[in-house]
Design a protein around this motif. Structure first.
Motif, PDB file in Angstrom:
ATOM      1  N   GLY A   1       7.427  10.031 -38.393  1.00 35.50           N
ATOM      2  CA  GLY A   1       8.674   9.306 -38.584  1.00 35.50           C
ATOM      3  C   GLY A   1       8.567   7.799 -38.433  1.00 35.50           C
ATOM      4  O   GLY A   1       9.498   7.071 -38.792  1.00 35.50           O
TER       5      GLY A   1
ATOM      6  N   ASP B   1       8.236  11.758 -30.946  1.00 35.49           N
ATOM      7  CA  ASP B   1       8.237  11.238 -32.310  1.00 35.49           C
ATOM      8  C   ASP B   1       9.233  10.078 -32.418  1.00 35.49           C
ATOM      9  O   ASP B   1       9.965   9.779 -31.464  1.00 35.49           O
TER      10      ASP B   1
ATOM     11  N   GLY C   1       9.028   1.379 -38.903  1.00 33.20           N
ATOM     12  CA  GLY C   1       9.612   1.897 -37.664  1.00 33.20           C
ATOM     13  C   GLY C   1       9.767   0.808 -36.617  1.00 33.20           C
ATOM     14  O   GLY C   1      10.757   0.778 -35.872  1.00 33.20           O
TER      15      GLY C   1
ATOM     16  N   THR D   1      11.980   9.698 -34.291  1.00 32.36           N
ATOM     17  CA  THR D   1      13.396  10.073 -34.303  1.00 32.36           C
ATOM     18  C   THR D   1      13.920  10.259 -32.880  1.00 32.36           C
ATOM     19  O   THR D   1      15.013   9.787 -32.535  1.00 32.36           O
ATOM     20  N   SER D   2      13.124  10.919 -32.045  1.00 32.03           N
ATOM     21  CA  SER D   2      13.523  11.140 -30.649  1.00 32.03           C
ATOM     22  C   SER D   2      13.631   9.819 -29.898  1.00 32.03           C
ATOM     23  O   SER D   2      14.541   9.624 -29.076  1.00 32.03           O
TER      24      SER D   2
ATOM     25  N   GLN E   1      16.830   8.078 -30.813  1.00 31.38           N
ATOM     26  CA  GLN E   1      17.970   8.736 -30.194  1.00 31.38           C
ATOM     27  C   GLN E   1      18.110   8.309 -28.737  1.00 31.38           C
ATOM     28  O   GLN E   1      19.221   8.065 -28.243  1.00 31.38           O
TER      29      GLN E   1
END
Length: 204
Positions: A58, A33, A64, A35-36, A39
């Motif tokens: 996300g 996703d 994005g 968010t991952s 990160q």
């Protein structure tokens, strides 16, 4: 080359990753996703290319993309999509994307596109940029990357690939690839025909 691939569909993610590893000798890091993916961009060593699924959780589409470009301004970021309309491709490039890859693209073409973007070029398939309802006249400039416009300018001046490469400080093989892409985008039979189409459309 080191690639970050983010897609919420495991089959798509695994298939693309396996091919890039086996045929492209790439190191591929995957995320399920947005968010991952963000990160991984914050925590890991730099990537040569980031591939983002347009519709994964996300992502919020182009929001994005813009966030990723801000997070990794030195890294090419491209969109993957199986459903986004053609206009999204140009919107993505305008927002800073290095390219737009349909999930229906053949594996070998995908690998070539990845290598093209890692080399600093912008890739969008001609079939996506030239939707049937579009006419080349008004849309030609918007459909071409900065370097494609420079190559086209050289073609209009009658320059051979070697001279264009020298002028742009690029390899001749890269110019050949640009010429091929230009011919597809302009529906031209050859380089001379591409130059004629450009001049007729008022390209300077």
């Amino acid at each position: 080359m080191r690639i970050l691939l983010a897609d919420d569909h495991a089959l798509v993610r695994d298939t693309i990753s396996a091919y890039l590893k086996s045929e492209g000798q790439a190191e591929v890091v995957t995320a399920h996703d947005f968010t991952s993916a963000m990160q991984l961009l914050r925590d890991g060593k730099p990537f040569d290319l980031v591939l983002l699924d347009f519709n994964m959780p996300g992502m919020n589409g182009l929001d994005g993309l813009r966030q990723t470009v801000r997070q990794a301004p030195e890294t090419p970021v491209a969109l993957l999509s199986g459903t986004a309309p053609n206009r999204i491709a140009q919107d993505a490039v305008n927002a800073g994307a290095a390219g737009f890859i349909p999930k229906s693209m053949a594996a070998k073409s995908l690998l070539n596109a990845v290598r093209f973007m890692v080399a600093g070029e912008v890739f969008v398939p001609s079939t996506v940029l030239q939707a049937p309802e579009e006419s080349m006249g008004d849309n030609m400039t918007a459909a071409l990357s900065r370097r494609e416009k420079q190559v086209l300018s050289g073609l209009c001046r009658g320059m051979p690939n070697k001279e264009i490469a020298r002028e742009m400080n690029l390899q001749e093989v890269t110019i050949k690839l640009h010429v091929r892409t230009l011919c597809k985008k302009l529906n031209a039979k050859n380089r001379t025909h591409a130059a004629m189409i450009a001049r007729d459309a008022g390209f300077e």
